[in-house]
Design a protein around this motif. Sequence first.
Motif, PDB file in Angstrom:
ATOM      1  N   UNK A   1       0.888  -1.173  -0.157  1.00 22.88           N
ATOM      2  CA  UNK A   1      -0.024  -0.042   0.011  1.00 22.88           C
ATOM      3  C   UNK A   1       0.927   1.486   0.082  1.00 22.88           C
ATOM      4  N   UNK A   2       0.722   1.858  -1.006  1.00 26.62           N
ATOM      5  CA  UNK A   2       1.956   3.131  -1.404  1.00 26.62           C
ATOM      6  C   UNK A   2       1.070   4.490  -1.176  1.00 26.62           C
TER       7      UNK A   2
ATOM      8  N   UNK B   1       3.932  -4.108   3.445  1.00 32.23           N
ATOM      9  CA  UNK B   1       4.381  -2.860   3.931  1.00 32.23           C
ATOM     10  C   UNK B   1       3.246  -1.870   3.507  1.00 32.23           C
ATOM     11  N   UNK B   2       2.744  -0.962   4.600  1.00 27.37           N
ATOM     12  CA  UNK B   2       1.732  -0.217   4.443  1.00 27.37           C
ATOM     13  C   UNK B   2       2.245   1.399   4.589  1.00 27.37           C
ATOM     14  N   UNK B   3       1.797   2.029   3.723  1.00 27.83           N
ATOM     15  CA  UNK B   3       1.983   3.651   3.616  1.00 27.83           C
ATOM     16  C   UNK B   3       0.544   4.142   3.513  1.00 27.83           C
ATOM     17  N   UNK B   4      -0.130   4.649   4.932  1.00 31.61           N
ATOM     18  CA  UNK B   4      -1.417   4.975   4.768  1.00 31.61           C
ATOM     19  C   UNK B   4      -1.662   5.988   4.214  1.00 31.61           C
ATOM     20  N   UNK B   5      -1.008   7.078   4.122  1.00 33.06           N
ATOM     21  CA  UNK B   5      -1.005   8.524   3.589  1.00 33.06           C
ATOM     22  C   UNK B   5      -2.037   9.061   4.520  1.00 33.06           C
ATOM     23  N   UNK B   6      -3.541   9.200   4.298  1.00 33.04           N
ATOM     24  CA  UNK B   6      -4.534   9.851   4.875  1.00 33.04           C
ATOM     25  C   UNK B   6      -5.384   8.781   5.478  1.00 33.04           C
ATOM     26  N   UNK B   7      -5.385   7.411   5.121  1.00 33.26           N
ATOM     27  CA  UNK B   7      -6.212   6.621   5.650  1.00 33.26           C
ATOM     28  C   UNK B   7      -6.054   6.185   6.797  1.00 33.26           C
ATOM     29  N   UNK B   8      -6.992   5.651   7.555  1.00 33.49           N
ATOM     30  CA  UNK B   8      -6.814   4.943   9.015  1.00 33.49           C
ATOM     31  C   UNK B   8      -6.133   3.683   8.805  1.00 33.49           C
ATOM     32  N   UNK B   9      -5.364   3.260   9.637  1.00 31.26           N
ATOM     33  CA  UNK B   9      -4.627   2.232   9.578  1.00 31.26           C
ATOM     34  C   UNK B   9      -5.109   0.798   9.672  1.00 31.26           C
ATOM     35  N   UNK B  10      -6.560   0.742  10.438  1.00 32.10           N
ATOM     36  CA  UNK B  10      -7.223  -0.482  10.546  1.00 32.10           C
ATOM     37  C   UNK B  10      -7.745  -1.015   9.258  1.00 32.10           C
ATOM     38  N   UNK B  11      -8.412  -0.205   8.384  1.00 30.81           N
ATOM     39  CA  UNK B  11      -8.928  -0.838   7.210  1.00 30.81           C
ATOM     40  C   UNK B  11      -7.723  -1.196   6.237  1.00 30.81           C
ATOM     41  N   UNK B  12      -6.452  -0.720   6.195  1.00 27.90           N
ATOM     42  CA  UNK B  12      -5.429  -1.098   5.372  1.00 27.90           C
ATOM     43  C   UNK B  12      -4.823  -2.316   5.816  1.00 27.90           C
ATOM     44  N   UNK B  13      -4.975  -2.586   7.191  1.00 27.84           N
ATOM     45  CA  UNK B  13      -4.391  -3.803   7.690  1.00 27.84           C
ATOM     46  C   UNK B  13      -5.291  -4.987   7.423  1.00 27.84           C
ATOM     47  N   UNK B  14      -6.541  -4.579   7.333  1.00 21.20           N
ATOM     48  CA  UNK B  14      -7.854  -5.546   6.967  1.00 21.20           C
ATOM     49  C   UNK B  14      -7.685  -5.799   5.677  1.00 21.20           C
ATOM     50  N   UNK B  15      -7.173  -4.924   4.978  1.00 26.97           N
ATOM     51  CA  UNK B  15      -7.105  -5.319   3.250  1.00 26.97           C
ATOM     52  C   UNK B  15      -6.024  -6.466   2.870  1.00 26.97           C
ATOM     53  N   UNK B  16      -5.129  -6.440   3.976  1.00 25.71           N
ATOM     54  CA  UNK B  16      -4.007  -7.488   3.758  1.00 25.71           C
ATOM     55  C   UNK B  16      -4.189  -8.685   4.880  1.00 25.71           C
ATOM     56  N   UNK B  17      -4.992  -8.812   5.338  1.00 24.12           N
ATOM     57  CA  UNK B  17      -5.343  -9.975   6.355  1.00 24.12           C
ATOM     58  C   UNK B  17      -5.288 -11.114   5.596  1.00 24.12           C
ATOM     59  N   UNK B  18      -6.113 -11.452   4.357  1.00 18.08           N
ATOM     60  CA  UNK B  18      -6.188 -12.771   3.940  1.00 18.08           C
ATOM     61  C   UNK B  18      -4.508 -13.252   3.516  1.00 18.08           C
ATOM     62  N   UNK B  19      -3.687 -12.300   3.231  1.00 19.37           N
ATOM     63  CA  UNK B  19      -2.290 -12.842   2.849  1.00 19.37           C
ATOM     64  C   UNK B  19      -1.810 -12.869   4.000  1.00 19.37           C
TER      65      UNK B  19
END
Length: 354
Positions: free
Chosen positions: A147-148, A185-203
Amino acid sequence: MTKFSLTVLTLSALWFSLGCQSNAAKDRTDTDSTAAAAPETAASTSATTASVAPDSTTTTDTTATAPGKELSPLDSLGMIGPKITEAILPKKRILAYYGNPHSKKMGILGEYPKDEMLSRLDKQAVAWVEQDSAKTPVQKALHLVAISAQGAPGKDGKYRMRMSDKTIRKVIRWAAEHNSICFLDIQVGLAPLGPEMEFLEPYLKLPYVHLGIDPEFSMKTGARPGTKIGTYDAADINQAVQFVSRVVRENKLPPKVLVVHRFTNRMVTNYKNIKLDPNVQIVMNMDGWGPPSLKRDTYHDYIQTQPVQYTGFKLFYHNDLKKVDMRSKHKVPHLMEPSEVLSLNPKPMYIQYQ
């Protein structure tokens, strides 16, 4: 040490390309609202615009399945890869190549064709064992910016781009077929961290896939990524720890590694409040670039004197060679050798090359 720390901030910040345009439109994910607004892009290690080529690599899943049952592409990745049955650290030292396959300027992971990149990783791993008096085994890894952060807001205004499932699975497979682990690796920008981690959960349900979070691009003030250095508080890191721990527990996995990047004081606030968890191994990774003496100072100021659990150290094949180290015997720019990094206290257990 303040003088040197400020210099590292200048050297390390704003390394990715604002508004870099990608030709990888065909490789974006339909479930990503940002990707619907613009082609998939990847960050760059320089201020120049990076041209990102489309993902033309295809992989054929040859994993055997039970009669009458077909595994999904993601499930098939669970049938391959290194057999991780226990905590990696400190029995092994992790050696990771960082970047994104869509950008040659973002890091070595995408700078070279896959086979050449993996061959270089193998050679680099040999040097780490040879120069380590303790002969600590090396666990090779690929560290994908999944997530860039972006210079443009995107459709949802979050200033971040999620890589497609195709890209993420491709890099995971590269790692798995090379007996390596993989970091997302996650670079959230202005997004909250939680949903970005959830996006990667399957992996992350795969035992050899781990997580990284980058405070540099966590823009809590609402500033555009790249204009200021971002920050995470201990509360954010604890949120990531709790998330990873839940994935480990629910899927009966061995402990996972969480890498947190850092090169300034404000990038991580209230470090004493970070809570350890037996299911998560936290690595505070010094990822500032510059001459060796500068990197040592930054490691001392923000990693050694603010301990959490394990430590990491990042080396830049290109950016670390931009200036001569005036406080060393070297007359030309110098990339630190493994033996030099291993002279640090504590000895880093996670090494990343970009």
